[in-house]
Design an enzyme around this catalytic site. Sequence first.
Site, PDB file in Angstrom:
ATOM      1  N   SER A 136     -30.154  -5.120 -59.016  1.00 30.06           N
ATOM      2  CA  SER A 136     -29.622  -6.868 -59.565  1.00 30.06           C
ATOM      3  C   SER A 136     -28.205  -6.425 -60.221  1.00 30.06           C
ATOM      4  O   SER A 136     -28.807  -5.434 -61.205  1.00 30.06           O
ATOM      5  CB  SER A 136     -30.529  -7.404 -60.754  1.00 30.06           C
ATOM      6  OG  SER A 136     -29.262  -8.418 -60.893  1.00 30.06           O
ATOM      7  N   LYS A 162     -28.298  -7.093 -55.572  1.00 27.54           N
ATOM      8  CA  LYS A 162     -28.490  -8.041 -55.551  1.00 27.54           C
ATOM      9  C   LYS A 162     -26.654  -8.416 -56.950  1.00 27.54           C
ATOM     10  O   LYS A 162     -26.756  -7.531 -57.187  1.00 27.54           O
ATOM     11  CB  LYS A 162     -29.316  -9.238 -56.286  1.00 27.54           C
ATOM     12  CG  LYS A 162     -28.897 -10.586 -56.504  1.00 27.54           C
ATOM     13  CD  LYS A 162     -30.842 -11.188 -57.252  1.00 27.54           C
ATOM     14  CE  LYS A 162     -30.499 -10.883 -58.644  1.00 27.54           C
ATOM     15  NZ  LYS A 162     -31.744 -11.628 -59.290  1.00 27.54           N
ATOM     16  N   LYS A 164     -24.682 -10.475 -60.272  1.00 26.53           N
ATOM     17  CA  LYS A 164     -25.320 -12.207 -60.173  1.00 26.53           C
ATOM     18  C   LYS A 164     -23.600 -12.508 -60.347  1.00 26.53           C
ATOM     19  O   LYS A 164     -22.271 -11.545 -59.678  1.00 26.53           O
ATOM     20  CB  LYS A 164     -24.972 -11.419 -61.928  1.00 26.53           C
ATOM     21  CG  LYS A 164     -26.766 -11.182 -61.896  1.00 26.53           C
ATOM     22  CD  LYS A 164     -27.184 -11.237 -61.750  1.00 26.53           C
ATOM     23  CE  LYS A 164     -28.702 -11.736 -62.377  1.00 26.53           C
ATOM     24  NZ  LYS A 164     -29.901 -12.583 -62.396  1.00 26.53           N
ATOM     25  N   ASP A 190     -26.822 -14.206 -56.866  1.00 29.22           N
ATOM     26  CA  ASP A 190     -27.816 -14.876 -58.195  1.00 29.22           C
ATOM     27  C   ASP A 190     -26.693 -15.847 -59.086  1.00 29.22           C
ATOM     28  O   ASP A 190     -26.092 -15.334 -60.161  1.00 29.22           O
ATOM     29  CB  ASP A 190     -28.995 -13.664 -58.880  1.00 29.22           C
ATOM     30  CG  ASP A 190     -29.537 -14.910 -59.871  1.00 29.22           C
ATOM     31  OD1 ASP A 190     -29.535 -16.278 -59.755  1.00 29.22           O
ATOM     32  OD2 ASP A 190     -30.773 -14.325 -60.697  1.00 29.22           O
ATOM     33  N   GLU A 215     -28.706 -17.422 -54.967  1.00 26.68           N
ATOM     34  CA  GLU A 215     -30.047 -17.889 -55.078  1.00 26.68           C
ATOM     35  C   GLU A 215     -30.414 -18.710 -56.391  1.00 26.68           C
ATOM     36  O   GLU A 215     -29.028 -18.794 -56.904  1.00 26.68           O
ATOM     37  CB  GLU A 215     -30.911 -16.349 -56.059  1.00 26.68           C
ATOM     38  CG  GLU A 215     -32.076 -16.379 -57.150  1.00 26.68           C
ATOM     39  CD  GLU A 215     -32.469 -14.997 -57.440  1.00 26.68           C
ATOM     40  OE1 GLU A 215     -33.161 -15.069 -58.374  1.00 26.68           O
ATOM     41  OE2 GLU A 215     -31.998 -13.878 -56.848  1.00 26.68           O
ATOM     42  N   ASP A 240     -35.371 -19.810 -57.710  1.00 25.19           N
ATOM     43  CA  ASP A 240     -35.797 -19.049 -58.376  1.00 25.19           C
ATOM     44  C   ASP A 240     -36.175 -20.076 -60.037  1.00 25.19           C
ATOM     45  O   ASP A 240     -37.615 -20.329 -60.041  1.00 25.19           O
ATOM     46  CB  ASP A 240     -35.156 -17.779 -59.742  1.00 25.19           C
ATOM     47  CG  ASP A 240     -35.598 -17.092 -60.282  1.00 25.19           C
ATOM     48  OD1 ASP A 240     -36.230 -17.649 -61.077  1.00 25.19           O
ATOM     49  OD2 ASP A 240     -35.102 -15.930 -60.752  1.00 25.19           O
ATOM     50  N   LYS A 264     -41.883 -14.503 -59.828  1.00 20.96           N
ATOM     51  CA  LYS A 264     -41.729 -13.764 -61.206  1.00 20.96           C
ATOM     52  C   LYS A 264     -43.023 -14.769 -62.364  1.00 20.96           C
ATOM     53  O   LYS A 264     -42.949 -15.626 -62.393  1.00 20.96           O
ATOM     54  CB  LYS A 264     -39.753 -14.310 -61.716  1.00 20.96           C
ATOM     55  CG  LYS A 264     -38.890 -14.183 -61.202  1.00 20.96           C
ATOM     56  CD  LYS A 264     -38.019 -14.275 -62.093  1.00 20.96           C
ATOM     57  CE  LYS A 264     -36.484 -13.152 -61.446  1.00 20.96           C
ATOM     58  NZ  LYS A 264     -35.600 -14.244 -62.768  1.00 20.96           N
ATOM     59  N   GLY A 292     -37.622  -9.881 -60.659  1.00 21.56           N
ATOM     60  CA  GLY A 292     -37.325  -8.773 -62.389  1.00 21.56           C
ATOM     61  C   GLY A 292     -36.787  -9.725 -63.820  1.00 21.56           C
ATOM     62  O   GLY A 292     -35.866 -10.627 -63.578  1.00 21.56           O
TER      63      GLY A 292
END
Length: 373
Positions: A136, A162, A164, A190, A215, A240, A264, A292
């Site tokens: 990430s 990934k 952000k 995400d 996400e 998520d 998660k 994570g």
Amino acid sequence: MKLAAAELRTVALPLVTPFRTSLGTQTVRNALLVRVLGADGEEGWGECVAEDEPTYCSEYLEGAAEVIRRFLLPALFAVPNLDPAGVAPALAHLRGHPMAKAAVEMAVLDAVLRARGTSLAVHLGGVRPSVRVGVSVGIAGSLDELLDTVDRHISAGYARIKLKIEPGWDLEPVRLVRETFGTALMLTVDANTAYSPADARHLAGLDAYGLALLEQPYDPDDLHGHAELAAKMDTPICLDESITSARDAAAAIRARACSIINIKPGRVGGYLEARRIHDVAQANGVPVWCGGMLETGLGRAANLALAALPGFTLPGDISATARYYDSDVTAAFELDGDSIGVPDGQGIGVAPDRVALDRLTVGSLRRVGRPSR
């Protein structure tokens, strides 16, 4: 197992680099560790993944410690023969606090499975000796910094990148990463709930970049909004924060609010509920992956065991230790190609390094029950 004693530790792990998302920036990961001791000498470790502030969800670290100390552990001390499957029923009268509950369940799982000589991966039904992992990438200070970071992680071997994103940091960074590194790169984004349905047309612009998933763009309780967005976009929607139980997963799938789920364990109340979500998703043909929460090596080991289940077909956010920390409470996890090996020892398969644990412990050590042996 008859629970005889327990202790709580807060450890502080400085991050190698600051990690910024739409929710804020972290420079240190404070983690709450739970150690349980059984009357016959069993020992197990758990980790609470709640953050310092209630931004990702309503739980926060100090509150979780208080809930564990005052309510969860006393409830478990009252159980004469504690089995991992009995943790959730024993705590069912206490509403909410899934991250706190996940931590004590993990500790009990570790202790009981060590006593039985069984690994967590085997207990959960894992089928892989190693799992492919991604990384990430937080919101960077500049586009050049972003490209340097992505290049470093690709060179290290990660199977998926990934990014952000947040309003103002989305289409251009994604475009630049895709054009720089090509279509073969598995790329996801995400949002951590940073958008609203008013942004649907803007988010649809992400379709141009061949993403594996988008996400959690909207608020956790907005299944309808996610379903409408999923119908408008070619990019698969992954949930998520919206998924806190197997029931939530089933409702989201029925609503067509997602076609992928990030699991998660801390968010859903533990590894046994995480397995139930996996089973629901697998029965409906929905792929899952393991997210994570900047875990220490303890949580990282348990997440690897979960990600060994057959439905975890996408690389998870279970990066090598060096991605986040120079020093951890356990031995470091390292990449082997694009994968990390699943611990096959008893329980979660790892134990704290006592020297490192003491060095990283901050604040007071709180004991519950009779003194530790």
